[in-house]
Write a protein that holds these residues in place. Sequence first.
Motif, mmCIF file in Angstrom:
data_model
loop_
_atom_site.group_PDB
_atom_site.id
_atom_site.type_symbol
_atom_site.label_atom_id
_atom_site.label_comp_id
_atom_site.label_asym_id
_atom_site.label_seq_id
_atom_site.Cartn_x
_atom_site.Cartn_y
_atom_site.Cartn_z
ATOM 1 N N GLY A 150 -2.319 0.406 -7.122
ATOM 2 C CA GLY A 150 -2.268 1.690 -6.421
ATOM 3 C C GLY A 150 -1.024 1.742 -5.545
ATOM 4 N N THR A 151 -0.584 2.968 -5.253
ATOM 5 C CA THR A 151 0.601 3.102 -4.399
ATOM 6 C C THR A 151 0.373 2.492 -3.032
ATOM 7 N N ASP A 152 -0.863 2.561 -2.546
ATOM 8 C CA ASP A 152 -1.127 2.012 -1.216
ATOM 9 C C ASP A 152 -0.787 0.527 -1.170
ATOM 10 N N ASP A 153 -1.148 -0.196 -2.209
ATOM 11 C CA ASP A 153 -0.794 -1.618 -2.320
ATOM 12 C C ASP A 153 0.726 -1.768 -2.419
ATOM 13 N N THR B 34 2.878 13.848 7.604
ATOM 14 C CA THR B 34 3.061 13.243 6.292
ATOM 15 C C THR B 34 1.854 12.362 5.979
ATOM 16 N N TYR B 35 1.971 11.571 4.949
ATOM 17 C CA TYR B 35 0.880 10.700 4.516
ATOM 18 C C TYR B 35 0.478 9.766 5.668
ATOM 19 N N SER B 36 -0.807 9.786 6.035
ATOM 20 C CA SER B 36 -1.176 9.093 7.268
ATOM 21 C C SER B 36 -1.294 7.581 7.114
ATOM 22 N N ILE C 14 9.763 8.973 3.158
ATOM 23 C CA ILE C 14 9.576 10.414 2.959
ATOM 24 C C ILE C 14 8.690 10.604 1.737
ATOM 25 N N ALA C 15 7.626 11.377 1.887
ATOM 26 C CA ALA C 15 6.847 11.773 0.712
ATOM 27 C C ALA C 15 7.454 13.075 0.199
ATOM 28 N N ASN C 16 7.842 13.095 -1.070
ATOM 29 C CA ASN C 16 8.437 14.298 -1.659
ATOM 30 C C ASN C 16 7.894 14.508 -3.071
ATOM 31 N N ASN D 183 5.790 16.579 -0.049
ATOM 32 C CA ASN D 183 5.116 15.997 1.112
ATOM 33 C C ASN D 183 3.620 16.338 1.106
ATOM 34 N N ALA D 184 2.856 15.482 1.723
ATOM 35 C CA ALA D 184 1.425 15.722 1.921
ATOM 36 C C ALA D 184 1.165 15.691 3.426
ATOM 37 N N PRO D 185 0.276 16.515 3.972
ATOM 38 C CA PRO D 185 -0.556 17.480 3.243
ATOM 39 C C PRO D 185 0.059 18.859 3.114
ATOM 40 N N ILE E 97 11.024 6.905 -1.110
ATOM 41 C CA ILE E 97 10.562 8.250 -1.444
ATOM 42 C C ILE E 97 9.234 8.095 -2.190
ATOM 43 N N ASP E 98 8.166 8.581 -1.571
ATOM 44 C CA ASP E 98 6.826 8.494 -2.147
ATOM 45 C C ASP E 98 6.606 9.734 -3.028
ATOM 46 N N GLU E 99 6.615 9.514 -4.343
ATOM 47 C CA GLU E 99 6.489 10.629 -5.293
ATOM 48 C C GLU E 99 5.086 10.719 -5.893
ATOM 49 N N ALA E 100 4.072 10.570 -5.045
ATOM 50 C CA ALA E 100 2.679 10.614 -5.529
ATOM 51 C C ALA E 100 2.380 11.921 -6.278
ATOM 52 N N TYR E 101 3.049 13.021 -5.857
ATOM 53 C CA TYR E 101 2.715 14.338 -6.424
ATOM 54 C C TYR E 101 3.818 14.937 -7.288
ATOM 55 N N VAL E 102 4.874 14.182 -7.542
ATOM 56 C CA VAL E 102 6.080 14.773 -8.129
ATOM 57 C C VAL E 102 5.835 15.410 -9.494
ATOM 58 N N ARG F 52 5.312 5.740 -7.153
ATOM 59 C CA ARG F 52 4.481 6.667 -7.942
ATOM 60 C C ARG F 52 3.059 6.118 -8.029
ATOM 61 N N THR F 53 2.142 6.984 -8.434
ATOM 62 C CA THR F 53 0.750 6.560 -8.588
ATOM 63 C C THR F 53 0.134 7.094 -9.873
ATOM 64 N N PHE F 54 -0.850 6.395 -10.390
ATOM 65 C CA PHE F 54 -1.662 6.879 -11.512
ATOM 66 C C PHE F 54 -2.844 7.715 -10.990
ATOM 67 N N SER F 55 -3.014 7.774 -9.665
ATOM 68 C CA SER F 55 -4.246 8.344 -9.114
ATOM 69 C C SER F 55 -4.337 9.854 -9.233
ATOM 70 N N LYS F 56 -3.203 10.544 -9.196
ATOM 71 C CA LYS F 56 -3.254 12.002 -9.147
ATOM 72 C C LYS F 56 -2.955 12.584 -10.526
ATOM 73 N N SER F 57 -1.700 12.502 -10.970
ATOM 74 C CA SER F 57 -1.334 13.181 -12.216
ATOM 75 C C SER F 57 -1.902 12.496 -13.452
ATOM 76 N N MET G 20 -8.936 3.425 -10.898
ATOM 77 C CA MET G 20 -8.414 2.209 -11.524
ATOM 78 C C MET G 20 -7.472 1.437 -10.606
ATOM 79 N N ARG G 21 -6.871 2.115 -9.631
ATOM 80 C CA ARG G 21 -5.920 1.540 -8.678
ATOM 81 C C ARG G 21 -4.647 1.063 -9.363
ATOM 82 N N LEU G 22 -3.782 1.988 -9.710
ATOM 83 C CA LEU G 22 -2.501 1.640 -10.313
ATOM 84 C C LEU G 22 -1.379 2.467 -9.678
ATOM 85 N N GLY G 23 -0.306 1.802 -9.320
ATOM 86 C CA GLY G 23 0.867 2.501 -8.806
ATOM 87 C C GLY G 23 2.089 1.653 -9.063
HETATM 88 C C1 LIG Z 1 -2.722 9.597 -2.939
HETATM 89 C C2 LIG Z 1 -1.445 9.207 -2.296
HETATM 90 C C3 LIG Z 1 -0.956 7.899 -2.367
HETATM 91 C C4 LIG Z 1 -1.791 6.745 -2.807
HETATM 92 O O1 LIG Z 1 -2.086 6.623 -4.060
HETATM 93 P P1 LIG Z 1 -2.922 5.397 -4.619
HETATM 94 O O2 LIG Z 1 -2.098 5.016 -5.797
HETATM 95 O O3 LIG Z 1 -4.244 5.964 -4.984
HETATM 96 O O4 LIG Z 1 -3.005 4.290 -3.628
HETATM 97 C C5 LIG Z 1 0.283 7.632 -1.835
HETATM 98 N N1 LIG Z 1 1.005 8.581 -1.217
HETATM 99 C C6 LIG Z 1 0.560 9.826 -1.095
HETATM 100 C C7 LIG Z 1 1.393 10.824 -0.396
HETATM 101 C C8 LIG Z 1 -0.682 10.179 -1.619
HETATM 102 O O5 LIG Z 1 -1.151 11.408 -1.451
#
Ligand SMILES: *Cc1c(COP(=O)(O)O)cnc(C)c1O
Length: 350
Positions: A82-85, A107-109, A147-149, A151-153, A177-182, A203-208, A214-217
């Motif tokens: 996961g991206t958090d890891d 931004t992402y807390s 920077i999340a880009n 950005n969240a929320p 650059i955190d592209e969780a939503y790109v 990047r993360t597998f969690s959203k798109s 599964m916890r992958l990033g």
């Molecule tokens: C959801 C999210 C993450 C974390 O994603 P995981 O891969 O589930 O740990 C990281 N950054 C932002 C901005 C998010 O919204």
Amino acid sequence: MWQDNLIKIEPYVAGEQPKKTDFIKLNANENPYPPSPKAAAAIRDFNAETLKKYPSSNAVPLVNAIAEREGLLPENVFAGNGTDDVLSLCFRAFFNSDKPIIFPDITYSFNTVWCDILNIPYETVPVDDNFNINPADYARPNGGVVIANPNAPTSIGRGLDFIREIVRNNRESVVIIDEAYVDFGGTTAVPLLREFDNLVITRTFSKSRSMAGMRLGWAMGSKEAVAAIYAAKDSMNSYPVDSIAQAAGVAAIKDEEYFQATLKKVIATRERLAAELRGMGFALPDSQTNFLFATHPKFSAKEIFEYLKMRDIYVRWFNKPKIDNYLRITIGTDEETNALISALSEFVKR
Ligand SMILES: *Cc1c(COP(=O)(O)O)cnc(C)c1O
């Protein structure tokens, strides 16, 4: 007293996970659609016998698949749980300066959670009244930039010039650059990896890719930056991506067609919901994510949040300065979105 030695930290608070099952969950930016059927098949067909062996410690098959998709070399990719890891390892790998790292106040807390737990000094930089990040604000001494880009929320995404300006002004530190939503319509900074060796993208597998469970990033960067993430991982955690997750991840990355089709559905629903909300008087920025960030001039966000909860629709409300009159609404299926629209239209008519 032994209690004096306990960890003193304000933990990250995730969206509520109610115990009941019959409710509409639009509070954690999860994807409403299932993962790729090819990922499902990879899990179903996984040979359990191979679990007797440790997984590929550097997730080689997964890293190779990601590198190929992104047009990079395997040495430019790190995969984690996961991206958090991945972010926590990046913070340890890159932020060892005495100077504070800097990131937007909105931004992402998780940023502040990692800084607190790792004793990394940090300063937040205010976004403007429209929640925009001003790149010029990041041209000051720092130990790193995050920077999340998009950005969240806030759901706001910016272009390549924005990222280039920030990285160009920060050649002395790592810019993450955190592209969780790109994937939901944002602009990736991947082309800039050729220009800057101190840029790292996550990047993360969690959203798109619909695989939050599964916890992958992953992270992408120069060979030297990626080697530092491996060094951080190998010196402080022994949790490589497990074998089943690696197999599912490879299959998901290779199913570009399903990925694009799912994105298209989420984006179409997002645009429909955005128009409906504006029609009810809500104000919201254009979203480049799988959620909307909306406020209403006549009703408090808390009041709407509680009303929706009573109707078994869970959205996210942050009781935090500057954003406590906003709701973060994850894009669900069309059916879930219809239920949300009818609940809200009844509410605003009262
Ligand atoms: C959801 C999210 C993450 C974390 O994603 P995981 O891969 O589930 O740990 C990281 N950054 C932002 C901005 C998010 O919204």
